[in-house]
Design a protein around this motif. Structure first.
Motif, PDB file in Angstrom:
ATOM      1  N   MET A   7       0.860  -1.479   0.118  1.00  0.00           N
ATOM      2  CA  MET A   7       0.155  -0.112  -0.348  1.00  0.00           C
ATOM      3  C   MET A   7       0.937   1.136   0.202  1.00  0.00           C
ATOM      4  O   MET A   7       1.975   1.011   0.985  1.00  0.00           O
ATOM      5  CB  MET A   7      -0.846  -0.159   1.270  1.00  0.00           C
ATOM      6  N   ALA A   8       1.013   1.897  -0.713  1.00  0.00           N
ATOM      7  CA  ALA A   8       1.387   3.247  -0.842  1.00  0.00           C
ATOM      8  C   ALA A   8       1.379   4.129   0.268  1.00  0.00           C
ATOM      9  O   ALA A   8       0.064   4.301   0.812  1.00  0.00           O
ATOM     10  CB  ALA A   8       0.833   4.421  -1.900  1.00  0.00           C
ATOM     11  N   SER A   9       2.604   5.044   0.350  1.00  0.00           N
ATOM     12  CA  SER A   9       2.029   5.835   1.557  1.00  0.00           C
ATOM     13  C   SER A   9       1.336   7.297   1.448  1.00  0.00           C
ATOM     14  O   SER A   9       0.992   7.357   0.514  1.00  0.00           O
ATOM     15  CB  SER A   9       3.502   6.771   1.498  1.00  0.00           C
ATOM     16  N   ASP A  10       1.108   7.274   2.937  1.00  0.00           N
ATOM     17  CA  ASP A  10       0.164   8.521   3.121  1.00  0.00           C
ATOM     18  C   ASP A  10       0.274  10.075   2.757  1.00  0.00           C
ATOM     19  O   ASP A  10       1.241  10.735   3.318  1.00  0.00           O
ATOM     20  CB  ASP A  10      -0.913   8.516   4.081  1.00  0.00           C
ATOM     21  N   TYR A  11       1.189  10.521   1.155  1.00  0.00           N
ATOM     22  CA  TYR A  11       2.099  11.636   0.748  1.00  0.00           C
ATOM     23  C   TYR A  11       1.009  12.606   1.314  1.00  0.00           C
ATOM     24  O   TYR A  11       1.935  14.021   1.360  1.00  0.00           O
ATOM     25  CB  TYR A  11       1.718  11.651  -1.295  1.00  0.00           C
ATOM     26  N   GLN A  12      -0.027  13.148   1.519  1.00  0.00           N
ATOM     27  CA  GLN A  12      -0.325  14.828   1.332  1.00  0.00           C
ATOM     28  C   GLN A  12      -0.538  14.517   3.128  1.00  0.00           C
ATOM     29  O   GLN A  12       0.238  15.431   3.077  1.00  0.00           O
ATOM     30  CB  GLN A  12      -2.515  14.299   1.600  1.00  0.00           C
ATOM     31  N   LYS A  13      -0.425  13.217   3.880  1.00  0.00           N
ATOM     32  CA  LYS A  13      -0.092  13.019   5.092  1.00  0.00           C
ATOM     33  C   LYS A  13       1.877  14.030   5.380  1.00  0.00           C
ATOM     34  O   LYS A  13       1.872  14.879   6.425  1.00  0.00           O
ATOM     35  CB  LYS A  13      -0.239  12.519   6.242  1.00  0.00           C
ATOM     36  N   ILE A  14       1.785  13.481   4.274  1.00  0.00           N
ATOM     37  CA  ILE A  14       3.773  13.776   4.693  1.00  0.00           C
ATOM     38  C   ILE A  14       4.069  15.203   4.291  1.00  0.00           C
ATOM     39  O   ILE A  14       4.852  15.423   4.708  1.00  0.00           O
ATOM     40  CB  ILE A  14       4.854  12.671   3.827  1.00  0.00           C
ATOM     41  N   GLY A  45      17.841  -2.535  -6.749  1.00  0.00           N
ATOM     42  CA  GLY A  45      17.783  -2.096  -4.502  1.00  0.00           C
ATOM     43  C   GLY A  45      16.311  -2.613  -4.004  1.00  0.00           C
ATOM     44  O   GLY A  45      15.472  -2.648  -4.740  1.00  0.00           O
ATOM     45  N   LYS A  46      16.581  -2.751  -2.129  1.00  0.00           N
ATOM     46  CA  LYS A  46      15.123  -2.480  -1.600  1.00  0.00           C
ATOM     47  C   LYS A  46      14.191  -1.901  -1.733  1.00  0.00           C
ATOM     48  O   LYS A  46      14.620  -0.563  -2.389  1.00  0.00           O
ATOM     49  CB  LYS A  46      15.993  -2.103   0.321  1.00  0.00           C
ATOM     50  N   LEU A  47      12.906  -2.024  -1.797  1.00  0.00           N
ATOM     51  CA  LEU A  47      11.637  -0.944  -2.605  1.00  0.00           C
ATOM     52  C   LEU A  47      11.959  -0.030  -1.455  1.00  0.00           C
ATOM     53  O   LEU A  47      11.315  -0.283  -0.534  1.00  0.00           O
ATOM     54  CB  LEU A  47      10.801  -2.298  -3.072  1.00  0.00           C
ATOM     55  N   PHE A  48      10.889   1.099  -1.603  1.00  0.00           N
ATOM     56  CA  PHE A  48      10.516   1.688  -1.245  1.00  0.00           C
ATOM     57  C   PHE A  48       9.701   1.927  -0.084  1.00  0.00           C
ATOM     58  O   PHE A  48       8.663   1.069  -0.496  1.00  0.00           O
ATOM     59  CB  PHE A  48       9.935   2.761  -1.817  1.00  0.00           C
ATOM     60  N   THR A  49       9.756   1.896   0.247  1.00  0.00           N
ATOM     61  CA  THR A  49       9.251   2.473   2.383  1.00  0.00           C
ATOM     62  C   THR A  49       8.877   2.995   2.320  1.00  0.00           C
ATOM     63  O   THR A  49       8.895   5.128   1.773  1.00  0.00           O
ATOM     64  CB  THR A  49       9.987   2.071   3.323  1.00  0.00           C
ATOM     65  N   GLU A  50       7.491   3.831   3.924  1.00  0.00           N
ATOM     66  CA  GLU A  50       7.071   5.041   4.010  1.00  0.00           C
ATOM     67  C   GLU A  50       8.643   5.932   4.046  1.00  0.00           C
ATOM     68  O   GLU A  50       8.482   7.282   4.163  1.00  0.00           O
ATOM     69  CB  GLU A  50       6.199   4.705   4.509  1.00  0.00           C
ATOM     70  N   GLY A 109       8.522  -0.581  -5.976  1.00  0.00           N
ATOM     71  CA  GLY A 109       6.912  -0.849  -5.624  1.00  0.00           C
ATOM     72  C   GLY A 109       5.779  -0.247  -5.704  1.00  0.00           C
ATOM     73  O   GLY A 109       5.181  -0.451  -6.480  1.00  0.00           O
ATOM     74  N   ASP A 110       5.229  -0.039  -3.784  1.00  0.00           N
ATOM     75  CA  ASP A 110       3.919   0.168  -3.887  1.00  0.00           C
ATOM     76  C   ASP A 110       4.549   2.092  -4.113  1.00  0.00           C
ATOM     77  O   ASP A 110       3.012   2.452  -3.885  1.00  0.00           O
ATOM     78  CB  ASP A 110       2.846   0.264  -2.254  1.00  0.00           C
ATOM     79  N   GLU A 111       5.157   3.105  -4.178  1.00  0.00           N
ATOM     80  CA  GLU A 111       5.114   3.881  -4.065  1.00  0.00           C
ATOM     81  C   GLU A 111       5.180   4.477  -5.328  1.00  0.00           C
ATOM     82  O   GLU A 111       5.726   4.107  -6.559  1.00  0.00           O
ATOM     83  CB  GLU A 111       6.892   4.560  -3.504  1.00  0.00           C
ATOM     84  N   HIS A 112       4.475   5.782  -6.053  1.00  0.00           N
ATOM     85  CA  HIS A 112       4.774   6.031  -6.929  1.00  0.00           C
ATOM     86  C   HIS A 112       4.237   7.318  -6.538  1.00  0.00           C
ATOM     87  O   HIS A 112       2.933   7.739  -6.867  1.00  0.00           O
ATOM     88  CB  HIS A 112       3.511   5.053  -8.656  1.00  0.00           C
TER      89      HIS A 112
END
Length: 1023
Positions: free
Chosen positions: A1-8, A81-86, A129-132
């Motif tokens: 699941m993608a991160s909450d970009y608005q919150k970030i 490399g390792k896929l992005f995380t939050e 990964g899930d991050e776009h």
């Protein structure tokens, strides 16, 4: 699941502020001098991501490659490399926030480093990964509208060329240039990325690959690349050392890498110096190390990541660890066969590049220390030694000649010594040569220092084969054994060492002090001369050297030398007279031909005139019948002493050139004035006073005095011939011999006094006068000088010895006295001396004053000068003819009856001896007559002067007082001898006063001039 970009985004705005754009722009454009530096940031992030992947799953089979795809409007970057995380999303969209705390070995982080991409783009995109998402205004991530196609586990970065101040064309050109020049070394220190691929549209592309394999304690890394059809490849040996990180249980590593190439000549691997050696913090920085190898470590970089922090304690620790790593690596490279000159030149050997306060100085010092402890320096024979056991030879022929054991003996070393590799030369490896000699203090042995080290026992222990090699070596080193080229040049050092090996294996110097050989080439013809060992002369180069040195076969000189040794040394048998003449003819001929007189020194060559003994040349003199030198007078014998020089056998006259031969050897033919030190001068304390007061003697000193040896003894002989010889010697002498001169060095003035020669000639009575009396120079004058002593002062010698100075001094004193006497009104100069003497005796002065007073009252003796004495004499002579003779008649006794008129004689005498005061004066006591008669005339007696005159004339009478008349009659008239003496005195005297003796009383008879002239005429006429 993608991160909450608005919150970030909200969190970032809350922390960084709404208006972060200016700060973000400043960071992206001002931190990096190179806009394309972000390429390295992307590679660092990819390396870290792969590191995290393999940390979490060491068996992962994902590709280890990264790819750059450059389009006209964007750049794409891909890795696995390792896929992005939050956390990664938050890190990449913030500043000063990263993930490095999780892994100390990670080399990049999302934060300031990633912001460098904003030099070309305004909205970077990330697909992993899930991050776009894409990022606006540096800290605001947002959902990406389109999702590109990705491979499994692939991460994609997209950088649109939408910067408001950089055109897409400029971006394309700058990034394209960077990718074309990224180079194979970019992969060198990356642990996980093994391949870098880049493509620029359809125009160009390149690929860089890395292969790693273990090689002992090192890794051999091969990096290859293909850049638009051009291939490049490099091999490196890498060594590492773990370093504990403070505050962590994990450790990091420092690494060094040496470039390896294959030698084209030997086809063997060797380590070569890297032309560029920037400090590497996984990627090159702008900090140049000036090593010939690469250094890599997790140094703390500057914010722009192009350099490291110089004052960081962490960085200083890492430098010390690198220094230890270099020291540990050298023995390993030695074991691997890489320790050679090429490797040494990669090390920190230029001290100027590593100042004491420089950041890399510890690496320089550590390397320096290890060479003193471990055998790491390559030798000429293929092994290794420490610096303390090493010597450098200047020249391959010297290394070939001197083996290790000989080198140890030459240097008097207790430990084994070896030559360093011949590949180390001052011309081919100047930096290494300087390092070895100046930093490691390794001695250079060149031909000159080698020659100085040679000593007798060393040569004696070498075999004949080595001596041949030695002579062959010297053939090309003429400066070591050549003769001096002029008076201020020095001969070669080996010319005075025992180079020559004789048949008995003894060693001698090549030449005697006189320049003649000590030994000769074989054979010596049976003569008793040292002979070079024949084995050595069989070698062509050895023989050539000996001949060039000046060693020759026995010749005419040696034949003469053998005659001298056989017959003309002390206690040798005498040759026959016939043989002696033959020998002497040979000697003279040799001298005339060669000009060499050194053979004859100290030999008893010459037979004396009586054919009794042989003498050395300096014990003989040359005079007639050979040559009229006059020196024989110096050596005449007396009854007590034999002469110290002998005359030569007259038969030598028949040998042409004998005189010159004898004189050249020291036979005396003249008085020799010798130069000597002022130390023997009578006034040396005055001459050398500057030296005695502490002045230093240098080569600019002046120290010269002159003398004739034995002069004091010669002058005491009082011999006219000797004096004449000295006289003529001084007439022809150089004026310089008249002075003694001294100064200690050029900073002082020259002190000058008359020479010792002049002092002796001044003070001795050695010059004969015309009467044969020997006087000192000052007591003589030109008119007293003998005719055979020529007055000649052209060189100033007569002035120097004060010839005639006494008369000059007296004349000067007389002139001075005359001047003072005239001022005092005194005519007689003797009065001046009397006055000086009287002044010493006060009582005498009283008496003299009394006498003067009485003299003032004394009558003035009358004066009757003749106006024309000659005329008066003629007149008187005529008058005598008319003067009657004395007549006598016989009576009981003879009575004279012819008398001059009483009036005539008394009148004549009264007029003649009455002064201007009217006083009549007695001619003997010079006092006034004692009384006057009643007629007023003084009473006096007219006493006849002589008793034997035959004429009567008033001039034959004296005017005397009664007392003087009685004395005259008693003591003079009765003594015929006194009368004759009186007559002679009258005739001889030029003055009108003659001496007379009245018993015991000596006095004079004084006349007026007219009376005296008449009396003299009468006496002369009578005689």
């Amino acid at each position: 699941m993608a991160s909450d970009y608005q919150k970030i985004t909200s969190d970032n705005i809350r922390r960084r502020g709404e208006e972060f754009d200016d700060i973000g722009e400043w960071i992206s454009e001002q931190f990096y001098s190179d806009r394309t530096h972000f390429i390295y940031e992307l590679l660092q992030n990819a390396e870290d991501a792969l590191s995290r992947r393999f940390r979490d799953n060491s068996d992962s089979k994902v590709p280890r490659r990264v790819q750059f795809r450059l389009y006209s409007n964007r750049l794409e970057f891909r890795h696995f490399g390792k896929l992005f995380t939050e956390d990664d999303v938050r890190a990449i969209s913030d500043i000063l926030k990263g993930t490095k705390a999780i892994d100390q070995n990670q080399i990049g982080k999302f934060g300031i480093g990633f912001k460098s991409v904003y030099a070309f783009t305004s909205t970077p995109e990330v697909h992993s990964g899930d991050e776009h998402f894409f990022i606006e205004r540096y800290i605001r991530p947002k959902n990406a509208d389109q999702i590109p196609k990705l491979e499994d586990q692939e991460t994609l970065f997209v950088f649109p060329f939408n910067h408001d101040r950089v055109t897409p064309e400029d971006s394309l050109r700058s990034i394209s240039n960077k990718l074309n020049n990224i180079g194979v070394r970019t992969l060198l220190f990356l642990k996980h990325i093994n391949e870098i691929e880049w493509l620029v549209g359809n125009d160009s592309k390149g690929t860089y690959l890395k292969e790693v394999r273990r090689r002992g304690d090192s890794r051999q890394v091969t990096v290859v690349g293909q850049n638009n059809g051009t291939e490049e490849s490099e091999d490196w040996l890498m060594f590492e050392r773990p370093v504990h990180h403070p505050g962590s249980t994990e450790s990091v590593k420092v690494e060094i890498a040496f470039r390896v190439e294959v030698d084209g000549k030997t086809n063997k691997e060797k380590i070569v110096k890297s032309k560029a050696s920037p400090l590497v913090v996984f990627f090159p920085t702008e900090q140049e190390t000036r090593f010939g190898f690469l250094v890599q470590g997790p140094f703390l970089p500057t914010p722009s990541r192009d350099n490291i922090l110089k004052d960081s304690e962490w960085n200083k620790l890492l430098i010390r660890e690198v220094a230890q790593l270099v020291s540990e690596t050298l023995p390993k490279l030695k074991e691997m066969g890489f320790l050679n000159v090429s490797l040494l030149e990669t090390l920190p050997i230029r001290s100027d590049d590593f100042p004491a306060d420089g950041i890399f100085r510890p690496i320089f010092e550590s390397s320096l220390a290890v060479f003193g402890k471990l055998p790491l320096l390559p030798t000429d024979i293929g092994n290794y030694i420490t610096a303390g056991n090493a010597k450098l030879a200047r020249g391959a022929d010297l290394r070939k000649l001197i083996r290790p054991t000989q080198l140890q003996a030459l240097c008097n070393s207790k430990q084994a010594l070896q030559w360093l590799s011949g590949e180390i030369t001052e011309n081919q490896s100047p930096d290494l040569w300087k390092y070895l000699t100046q930093e490691l203090k390794i001695e250079i042995i060149d031909p000159d220092s080698f020659a100085r080290k040679i000593y007798l026992s060393f040569l004696e222990t070498q075999d004949d084969d080595w001596i041949k090699e030695f002579y062959g070596y010297l053939l090309g080193q003429e400066s070591l054994w050549r003769a001096a080229r002029n008076s201020w040049d020095s001969p070669g050092i080996l010319r005075n060492k025992e180079l020559l090996r004789l048949n008995d294996n003894k060693h001698v110097k090549p030449f005697k002090p006189d320049g003649q050989p000590y030994a000769f080439l074989p054979p010596t013809g049976g003569l008793n001369y040292p002979e070079i060992k024949s084995e050595l002369t069989k070698n062509e180069r050895s023989l050539e050297f000996l001949k060039k040195l000046g060693i020759r076969e026995v010749g005419e000189r040696e034949l003469i030398e053998s005659l001298l040794k056989a017959y003309y040394v002390e206690d040798s048998p005498d040759p026959s007279l016939e043989d002696h003449i033959k020998h002497m003819s040979k000697f003279v001929a040799w001298f005339q031909k060669s000009g060499d007189k050194t053979l004859f020194g100290g030999h008893f060559l010459f037979l004396d005139v009586n054919q009794q003994n042989y003498y050395t040349p300096d014990a003989c003199y040359i005079d007639l019948p050979f040559k009229d030198t006059g020196v024989s007078c110096l050596f005449e014998s007396d009854q007590q002493n034999e002469p110290d020089k002998v005359a030569l056998w007259e038969e030598y006259r028949n040998i042409g050139g004998f005189q010159e031969f004898a004189i050249s050897l020291g036979a005396i033919d003249k008085v020799k004035i010798v130069k000597r030190s002022t130390y023997s001068h009578l006034a040396q304390d005055l001459l050398r006073q500057d030296y005695y007061q502490g002045a230093r003697l240098t080569n600019t000193q002046v120290d010269e005095d002159y003398f004739i040896e034995g002069l004091d003894i010669i002058l005491r002989r009082k011999n006219i011939n000797v004096s004449r010889l000295i006289w003529n010697t001084m007439r022809n002498a150089d004026p310089n011999v008249l002075s003694a001169r001294f100064r200690p060095n050029q900073q002082y003035n020259i002190n000058t006094l008359p020479s010792s020669l002049v002092y002796y000639l001044q003070t001795n009575e050695w010059i004969p006068d015309k009467e044969g009396n020997f006087l000192s120079p000052k007591k003589l004058s030109n008119n007293l000088l003998r005719n055979d002593f020529v007055y000649d002062d052209r060189n100033g010698w007569m002035t120097a010895i004060r010839f005639g100075s006494a008369a000059q001094e007296i004349a000067g004193e007389q002139q001075e006295k005359q001047k003072h006497a005239q001022a005092l009104g005194i005519e007689n100069l003797e009065s001046i001396d009397i006055i000086k003497e009287i002044d010493k005796y006060p009582d005498l002065l009283v008496k003299i004053r009394s006498i003067i007073d009485s003299e003032k009252n004394k009558v003035l003796f009358p004066s009757r000068p003749s106006q024309n004495p000659e005329r008066r004499e003629e007149k008187m002579a005529k008058e005598i003819q008319d003067t009657p003779e004395k007549t006598y008649e016989p009576r009981e006794r003879s009575v004279r009856i012819s008398l001059p008129s009483k009036q005539d004689k008394e009148t004549f005498l009264r007029e003649s001896y009455t002064n201007s005061d009217g006083q009549m004066v007695c001619q003997i006591c010079k006092n006034e007559m004692p009384f006057k008669k009643r007629n007023g005339h003084y009473y006096f007696e007219a006493v006849e002067v002589l008793s034997d005159q035959d004429i009567e004339h008033e001039a034959l009478y004296l005017a005397l007082c009664p007392l003087c008349a009685a004395k005259y009659k008693e003591f003079v008239k009765r003594d015929a001898e006194l009368i004759e003496s009186l007559k002679e005195s009258v005739i001889a005297s030029e003055k009108p006063e003659i001496p007379v003796c009245l018993g015991q009383f000596q006095t004079t008879i004084k006349f007026v001039e007219t009376h005296f002239l008449d009396l003299k005429t009468i006496i002369k006429k009578d005689t």
